[in-house]
Design an enzyme around this catalytic site. Structure first.
Site, mmCIF file in Angstrom:
data_model
loop_
_atom_site.group_PDB
_atom_site.id
_atom_site.type_symbol
_atom_site.label_atom_id
_atom_site.label_comp_id
_atom_site.label_asym_id
_atom_site.label_seq_id
_atom_site.Cartn_x
_atom_site.Cartn_y
_atom_site.Cartn_z
ATOM 1 N N GLY A 66 -56.297 7.365 2.236
ATOM 2 C CA GLY A 66 -57.062 7.980 1.157
ATOM 3 C C GLY A 66 -56.423 7.822 -0.209
ATOM 4 O O GLY A 66 -56.754 6.908 -0.973
ATOM 5 N N ARG A 67 -55.487 8.735 -0.507
ATOM 6 C CA ARG A 67 -54.956 8.802 -1.875
ATOM 7 C C ARG A 67 -54.289 7.513 -2.334
ATOM 8 O O ARG A 67 -54.352 7.171 -3.516
ATOM 9 C CB ARG A 67 -54.011 9.993 -1.992
ATOM 10 C CG ARG A 67 -54.766 11.325 -2.023
ATOM 11 C CD ARG A 67 -53.885 12.488 -1.702
ATOM 12 N NE ARG A 67 -53.409 12.414 -0.314
ATOM 13 C CZ ARG A 67 -52.606 13.304 0.241
ATOM 14 N NH1 ARG A 67 -52.180 14.328 -0.457
ATOM 15 N NH2 ARG A 67 -52.233 13.164 1.502
ATOM 16 N N ARG A 94 -66.103 11.027 12.578
ATOM 17 C CA ARG A 94 -64.805 11.546 12.120
ATOM 18 C C ARG A 94 -64.578 12.954 12.651
ATOM 19 O O ARG A 94 -65.440 13.821 12.505
ATOM 20 C CB ARG A 94 -64.730 11.585 10.588
ATOM 21 C CG ARG A 94 -63.303 11.877 10.107
ATOM 22 C CD ARG A 94 -63.134 11.839 8.601
ATOM 23 N NE ARG A 94 -61.835 11.254 8.252
ATOM 24 C CZ ARG A 94 -61.107 11.556 7.182
ATOM 25 N NH1 ARG A 94 -61.532 12.442 6.314
ATOM 26 N NH2 ARG A 94 -59.947 10.969 6.959
ATOM 27 N N GLN A 132 -70.262 7.971 4.545
ATOM 28 C CA GLN A 132 -69.975 9.186 5.312
ATOM 29 C C GLN A 132 -71.065 10.229 5.050
ATOM 30 O O GLN A 132 -71.351 10.569 3.899
ATOM 31 C CB GLN A 132 -68.609 9.770 4.938
ATOM 32 C CG GLN A 132 -68.205 10.858 5.920
ATOM 33 C CD GLN A 132 -66.972 11.642 5.522
ATOM 34 O OE1 GLN A 132 -66.858 12.073 4.378
ATOM 35 N NE2 GLN A 132 -66.048 11.827 6.446
ATOM 36 N N TYR A 143 -66.489 21.382 7.820
ATOM 37 C CA TYR A 143 -67.906 21.363 7.424
ATOM 38 C C TYR A 143 -68.784 21.609 8.658
ATOM 39 O O TYR A 143 -68.270 21.843 9.746
ATOM 40 C CB TYR A 143 -68.219 20.056 6.676
ATOM 41 C CG TYR A 143 -67.327 19.950 5.452
ATOM 42 C CD1 TYR A 143 -67.573 20.741 4.327
ATOM 43 C CD2 TYR A 143 -66.178 19.151 5.459
ATOM 44 C CE1 TYR A 143 -66.719 20.709 3.221
ATOM 45 C CE2 TYR A 143 -65.320 19.118 4.350
ATOM 46 C CZ TYR A 143 -65.593 19.894 3.237
ATOM 47 O OH TYR A 143 -64.747 19.880 2.167
#
Ligand SMILES: Cc1cc2nc3c(=O)[nH]c(=O)nc-3n(C[C@H](O)[C@H](O)[C@H](O)COP(=O)(O)O)c2cc1C
Length: 367
Positions: free
Chosen positions: A318-319, A232, A106, A185
């Protein structure tokens, strides 16, 4: 409560994303772990961390900076803009490939989320509008500064840095790159009709706000081929103190512009029940990877249905992957999942990084 994935589950079927065949549809979502070396070279432990998780359909790496100036939202985040960075990423790609895994890097520019005490340079963004947030700097928690609005002439070099970083990722042996245009971002900041108040060709209309992300995608696709590029997005996501009054327009313009480039996938961070998700889905007939942002063992049931119905091509998790290197095995066994330890998400060292036990290790210990 546990959930068991049947052997014939849609999530366990292979899926082709561009040039890559993923063995299953449970991808590892990008996770910043703040363990990189001071010069932005990934940690010596990263190859082990990622290869432990090689059973993911595709591993999407932690966000990785395209240049020194693009980094600096958090401490110890990696880059891919020097030979030394590239050599370490090549080791990581080899280690993951040796497990049969697949890997996309990424790529990000952190924009106004940077802090000068971390980056060492002036913070920039689309406009001089700060994120009303604090970040951890070497001297403690600090508010994020007001960024300097990028001059129009400074934008093309950023596009070029994305292109060069993508080239390095492919040269390092990675299967592809994911362009990070989500979570507040730089590329997401440009898409926003609130954070982006520019009056040049990169602000104003939806087409103009989508221009930077589109130019980045076009440059990266020209360099490495569309089948090696993912994108993304997180429409309407408030992460990074983001605001978007028009949560769809810029995305519509962006997807319209890049829809014919043969991208490997579109990765959407969204609740599938929201209208934004419905709009994006209808605009993107190609492969869609969904991150619902709450992958507990019970939500796999919903993800499985969406995969079965063909609404999603894959789920990014993810987690649950962070805490369960053997997530796929645990789901097929209907086993309990390890609980992620938030205190070690961004802490240096091996603890909470490469020491989450697999089911086999856990059973050995408790026997
Ligand atoms: C520790 C941590 C680090 C993250 N780092 C990134 C990142 O580098 N890039 C990114 O796009 N999202 C990042 N995210 C967001 C995740 O990719 C994902 O969207 C989020 O964790 C919700 O999905 P989950 O419930 O499956 O964890 C991060 C999340 C966490 C918890």
């Amino acid at each position: 409560m546990t959930f068991t994935l049947a052997e014939d589950s849609a999530l366990l079927q292979a899926v082709t994303i561009g040039e890559t065949v993923a063995a299953n549809r449970i991808f590892m979502a990008p996770l910043t772990r703040s363990r990189a070396q001071a010069d932005g070279t990934p940690s010596d432990l990263a190859a082990e961390y990622y290869s432990q998780r090689g059973a993911a359909g595709v591993i999407i790496t932690e966000a990785t900076a395209i240049s020194a100036e693009a980094n600096g939202a958090y401490m110890n985040t990696p880059g891919i803009y020097t030979d030394r960075h590239q050599a370490k990423w090549a080791e990581i790609a080899d280690a993951v490939h040796a497990t049969g895994g697949r890997m996309f890097v990424q790529l990000w520019h952190v924009g106004r989320m940077a802090h000068p005490e971390i980056s060492g340079v002036e913070v920039v963004g689309p406009s001089a509008i700060a994120a009303d947030m604090t970040t951890h700097t070497p001297s403690g928690k600090q508010p994020l500064p007001v960024p300097r609005a990028l001059q129009t002439a400074e934008i093309a070099p950023i596009v070029e840095q994305f292109r060069a970083a993508a080239r390095r990722a492919i040269d390092a042996g990675m299967d592809g790159v994911e362009i990070h245009s989500a979570n507040g971002y730089l590329l997401h900041e440009f898409l926003s009709d609130v954070v982006n108040q520019r009056i040049d060709a990169y602000g104003g209309s939806a087409e103009n706000r989508a221009r930077l992300a589109a130019e980045v995608i076009e440059a990266v696709v020209a360099e490495v081929g569309g089948g090696r590029v993912g994108l993304r997005i997180s429409p309407g996501n408030p992460a990074g103190d983001m605001h978007e009054i028009d949560t769809v327009g810029a995305y519509e313009a962006l997807l319209h512009r890049v829809g014919g480039l043969g991208l490997a996938y579109l990765h959407v961070v969204a609740d599938p029940a929201t209208p934004e998700f419905g709009v994006i889905r209808s605009l993107w007939p190609q492969t869609l990877v969904l991150n619902t942002g709450r992958a507990t063992d019970t939500s796999f049931c919903q993800l499985e249905e969406l995969a079965e119905w063909g609404v999603i091509g894959a789920a990014a998790v993810g987690r649950a992957f962070l805490a369960n290197p053997d997530l796929i095995d645990r789901l097929t066994a209907g086993a309990e999942l390890n609980v992620p330890d938030e205190t070690t998400f961004y802490a240096p060292g091996p603890v909470g990084y490469i020491d989450y036990p697999t089911l086999a290790e856990f059973e050995l210990k408790s026997a």
